[in-house]
Scaffold this motif. Structure first.
Motif, PDB file in Angstrom:
ATOM      1  N   LYS A 263      64.008 -19.004  91.570  1.00 50.61           N
ATOM      2  CA  LYS A 263      63.085 -19.396  91.810  1.00 50.61           C
ATOM      3  C   LYS A 263      62.869 -19.370  93.583  1.00 50.61           C
ATOM      4  CE  LYS A 263      63.303 -22.306  88.359  1.00 50.61           C
ATOM      5  NZ  LYS A 263      61.624 -22.312  87.905  1.00 50.61           N
ATOM      6  N   VAL A 264      64.259 -19.034  93.956  1.00 53.15           N
ATOM      7  CA  VAL A 264      63.720 -18.175  94.875  1.00 53.15           C
ATOM      8  C   VAL A 264      63.840 -16.061  95.763  1.00 53.15           C
ATOM      9  CG1 VAL A 264      64.660 -18.005  97.621  1.00 53.15           C
ATOM     10  CG2 VAL A 264      64.985 -20.043  96.239  1.00 53.15           C
ATOM     11  N   PRO A 265      63.129 -15.689  94.647  1.00 56.21           N
ATOM     12  CA  PRO A 265      63.318 -14.606  94.425  1.00 56.21           C
ATOM     13  C   PRO A 265      62.756 -13.330  95.559  1.00 56.21           C
ATOM     14  CG  PRO A 265      61.053 -15.572  93.464  1.00 56.21           C
ATOM     15  CD  PRO A 265      61.503 -16.324  94.328  1.00 56.21           C
ATOM     16  N   TYR A 266      62.091 -14.233  96.618  1.00 57.58           N
ATOM     17  CA  TYR A 266      61.831 -13.059  97.634  1.00 57.58           C
ATOM     18  C   TYR A 266      63.107 -12.253  98.501  1.00 57.58           C
ATOM     19  CZ  TYR A 266      58.703 -16.252  97.069  1.00 57.58           C
ATOM     20  OH  TYR A 266      57.631 -17.064  96.705  1.00 57.58           O
ATOM     21  N   LEU A 267      64.052 -12.621  98.926  1.00 58.91           N
ATOM     22  CA  LEU A 267      65.237 -11.289  99.320  1.00 58.91           C
ATOM     23  C   LEU A 267      65.809 -11.118  98.590  1.00 58.91           C
ATOM     24  CD1 LEU A 267      66.665 -11.250 102.334  1.00 58.91           C
ATOM     25  CD2 LEU A 267      68.167 -12.990 101.284  1.00 58.91           C
ATOM     26  N   LYS A 268      66.209 -11.064  96.758  1.00 58.03           N
ATOM     27  CA  LYS A 268      66.678 -10.499  96.293  1.00 58.03           C
ATOM     28  C   LYS A 268      65.906  -9.295  95.486  1.00 58.03           C
ATOM     29  CE  LYS A 268      69.416  -9.165  93.479  1.00 58.03           C
ATOM     30  NZ  LYS A 268      70.199  -9.975  92.546  1.00 58.03           N
ATOM     31  N   ALA A 269      64.124  -9.638  95.629  1.00 55.26           N
ATOM     32  CA  ALA A 269      63.517  -8.582  95.340  1.00 55.26           C
ATOM     33  C   ALA A 269      63.411  -7.777  95.861  1.00 55.26           C
ATOM     34  CB  ALA A 269      62.492  -8.989  94.746  1.00 55.26           C
ATOM     35  N   PHE A 270      63.365  -8.017  97.654  1.00 52.38           N
ATOM     36  CA  PHE A 270      63.050  -7.244  99.132  1.00 52.38           C
ATOM     37  C   PHE A 270      64.267  -5.282  98.660  1.00 52.38           C
ATOM     38  CE2 PHE A 270      64.161  -5.577 103.042  1.00 52.38           C
ATOM     39  CZ  PHE A 270      63.353  -4.902 103.508  1.00 52.38           C
ATOM     40  N   PHE A 271      65.229  -6.597  98.024  1.00 48.54           N
ATOM     41  CA  PHE A 271      66.558  -5.796  98.687  1.00 48.54           C
ATOM     42  C   PHE A 271      66.442  -4.436  97.101  1.00 48.54           C
ATOM     43  CE2 PHE A 271      68.436  -8.360 101.236  1.00 48.54           C
ATOM     44  CZ  PHE A 271      68.978  -7.401 102.494  1.00 48.54           C
ATOM     45  N   VAL A 272      66.348  -4.661  95.587  1.00 48.83           N
ATOM     46  CA  VAL A 272      66.259  -4.553  94.751  1.00 48.83           C
ATOM     47  C   VAL A 272      65.206  -3.604  95.007  1.00 48.83           C
ATOM     48  CG1 VAL A 272      65.299  -4.278  93.089  1.00 48.83           C
ATOM     49  CG2 VAL A 272      66.489  -5.965  92.899  1.00 48.83           C
ATOM     50  N   GLY A 273      63.579  -3.296  96.029  1.00 52.32           N
ATOM     51  CA  GLY A 273      62.968  -2.963  95.826  1.00 52.32           C
ATOM     52  C   GLY A 273      63.824  -1.625  96.942  1.00 52.32           C
ATOM     53  N   LEU A 274      63.769  -1.793  97.902  1.00 52.18           N
ATOM     54  CA  LEU A 274      64.656  -0.854  99.025  1.00 52.18           C
ATOM     55  C   LEU A 274      64.535  -0.221  98.274  1.00 52.18           C
ATOM     56  CD1 LEU A 274      64.637   0.298 102.120  1.00 52.18           C
ATOM     57  CD2 LEU A 274      66.134  -1.868 102.404  1.00 52.18           C
ATOM     58  N   LYS A 275      66.140  -0.499  97.324  1.00 53.20           N
ATOM     59  CA  LYS A 275      67.196   0.440  96.657  1.00 53.20           C
ATOM     60  C   LYS A 275      66.386   1.111  95.887  1.00 53.20           C
ATOM     61  CE  LYS A 275      72.169   0.395  94.358  1.00 53.20           C
ATOM     62  NZ  LYS A 275      73.425  -0.833  94.345  1.00 53.20           N
ATOM     63  N   SER A 276      65.572   0.993  95.359  1.00 56.88           N
ATOM     64  CA  SER A 276      64.596   1.953  93.696  1.00 56.88           C
ATOM     65  C   SER A 276      64.183   2.238  95.215  1.00 56.88           C
ATOM     66  CB  SER A 276      63.740   0.613  93.958  1.00 56.88           C
ATOM     67  OG  SER A 276      62.722   1.858  93.236  1.00 56.88           O
ATOM     68  N   ASN A 277      63.004   2.603  96.407  1.00 57.31           N
ATOM     69  CA  ASN A 277      63.245   3.155  96.760  1.00 57.31           C
ATOM     70  C   ASN A 277      63.580   4.601  97.418  1.00 57.31           C
ATOM     71  OD1 ASN A 277      59.765   3.145  96.895  1.00 57.31           O
ATOM     72  ND2 ASN A 277      60.237   1.247  98.172  1.00 57.31           N
ATOM     73  N   LEU A 278      64.963   4.250  97.911  1.00 52.51           N
ATOM     74  CA  LEU A 278      65.621   4.884  98.456  1.00 52.51           C
ATOM     75  C   LEU A 278      66.595   5.776  97.680  1.00 52.51           C
ATOM     76  CD1 LEU A 278      67.716   2.217 100.941  1.00 52.51           C
ATOM     77  CD2 LEU A 278      66.252   3.986 101.602  1.00 52.51           C
ATOM     78  N   SER A 279      66.693   5.597  96.491  1.00 54.94           N
ATOM     79  CA  SER A 279      67.420   5.961  95.409  1.00 54.94           C
ATOM     80  C   SER A 279      66.123   6.810  94.883  1.00 54.94           C
ATOM     81  CB  SER A 279      67.742   4.834  94.076  1.00 54.94           C
ATOM     82  OG  SER A 279      67.869   5.866  93.038  1.00 54.94           O
TER      83      SER A 279
END
Length: 297
Positions: A263-279
């Motif tokens: 229901k509050v996806p923004y922070l989690k999505a940001f960190f997953v997206g960031l980790k994806s780009n770093l990977s």
């Protein structure tokens, strides 16, 4: 279309010459909640959605929330999408200026016409193809009625220096036919640019069946760098460059969190997206990739 019972699905179903084993069960989290499955082609490694409801595929796009066909800026998702779109327009222009020659450009599946409008302002001779009635009207208003058509590619009696498909190839039912026609509509030395999601990215692996870029059944085909290269070689073409779409990891992660029920996806999505780009800086496996393609000599 009713949900297809598992026992009625062939273990090795064939779709337009593609055949392979099932690798994942999926669901249309965006609209209908219907069940589908993901299969891997034995020859190319291209993944495909099964079954493909081609006779009534249009019903899976019948939603005001299908953002690529609108200029919506009401919801937080629409606002994020529009911000990302503006950044991507500049990146696409730079890529085309640096990797192509000529000024005539066809955007296959031009959506609401923002990309072609941007290119037109920068001196390009633009043509758009768009089957969706709402998006067709919006794009005509932006770049001119004479510059946007709603027809089959084979009905266009001219060739282009550049043909682009921004997150469109994965939607095309007649994949082999379209790849043949795309090649035939390129001028000598022309360039085909295709952007598609990459199911080998970190965010795809993290979210699994909830990964929003599977987007079944609207996405009929699913690619990675190796499988797309193997596929297009069958048509006498070759990938000469691969570029990332770094913002896609954040947006896809945001939708994926929503599909998981967060229901509050923004922070989690940001960190997953960031980790994806770093990977992806190490592996090259970004959430979405842009392929620059030339006809083989």
């Amino acid at each position: 279309m009713n949900n297809v019972p598992r026992e009625t699905i062939n273990e090795n179903p064939s779709i337009e010459g593609f055949s392979g084993i099932k690798v994942l069960d999926l669901q249309d989290y965006f609209l209908t909640q219907e069940k589908f499955s993901l299969h891997k082609d034995d020859k190319t490694g291209v993944h495909y959605t099964y079954p493909q409801p081609l006779e009534n595929l249009s019903k899976y796009y019948e939603s005001e929330n299908y953002i690529s066909h609108t200029d919506g800026k009401k919801s937080i998702f629409e606002k994020i999408y529009q911000i990302a779109k503006q950044y991507n327009l500049d990146q696409k222009l730079k890529l085309i200026q640096n990797s192509t020659q000529g000024k005539s450009i066809l955007d296959y599946g031009c959506g609401a016409g923002d990309f072609l409008q941007h290119m037109q302002k920068n001196g390009y001779d633009v043509t758009g193809m768009e089957p969706n009635p709402k998006a067709f009207e919006i794009s005509q208003n932006k770049i001119g009625k004479e510059n946007v058509v709603n027809c089959e590619l084979r009905e266009i009696n001219r060739k282009f220096d550049i043909i682009t498909m921004w997150h469109v190839l994965e939607h095309i039912p007649n994949l082999n036919e379209i790849l043949t026609e795309l090649k035939q509509h390129l001028n000598p030395g022309g360039t085909l640019i295709i952007a598609v999601p990459n199911h080998l990215s970190y965010d795809a692996n993290y979210y699994g069946k909830h990964w929003a870029a599977f987007d079944v059944p609207r996405h009929l085909w699913h690619f990675n760098p190796e499988s797309l290269q193997l596929l297009i070689r069958n048509f006498g073409m070759n990938i000469v460059n691969v570029s990332p779409m770094v913002l896609d990891a954040f947006y896809v992660s945001l939708l994926s969190e929503k599909y998981k029920g967060n229901k509050v996806p923004y922070l989690k999505a940001f960190f997953v997206g960031l980790k994806s780009n770093l990977s992806a800086k190490k592996t090259g496996q970004y959430s979405s990739l842009i392929y620059t393609i030339k006809i083989s000599k």
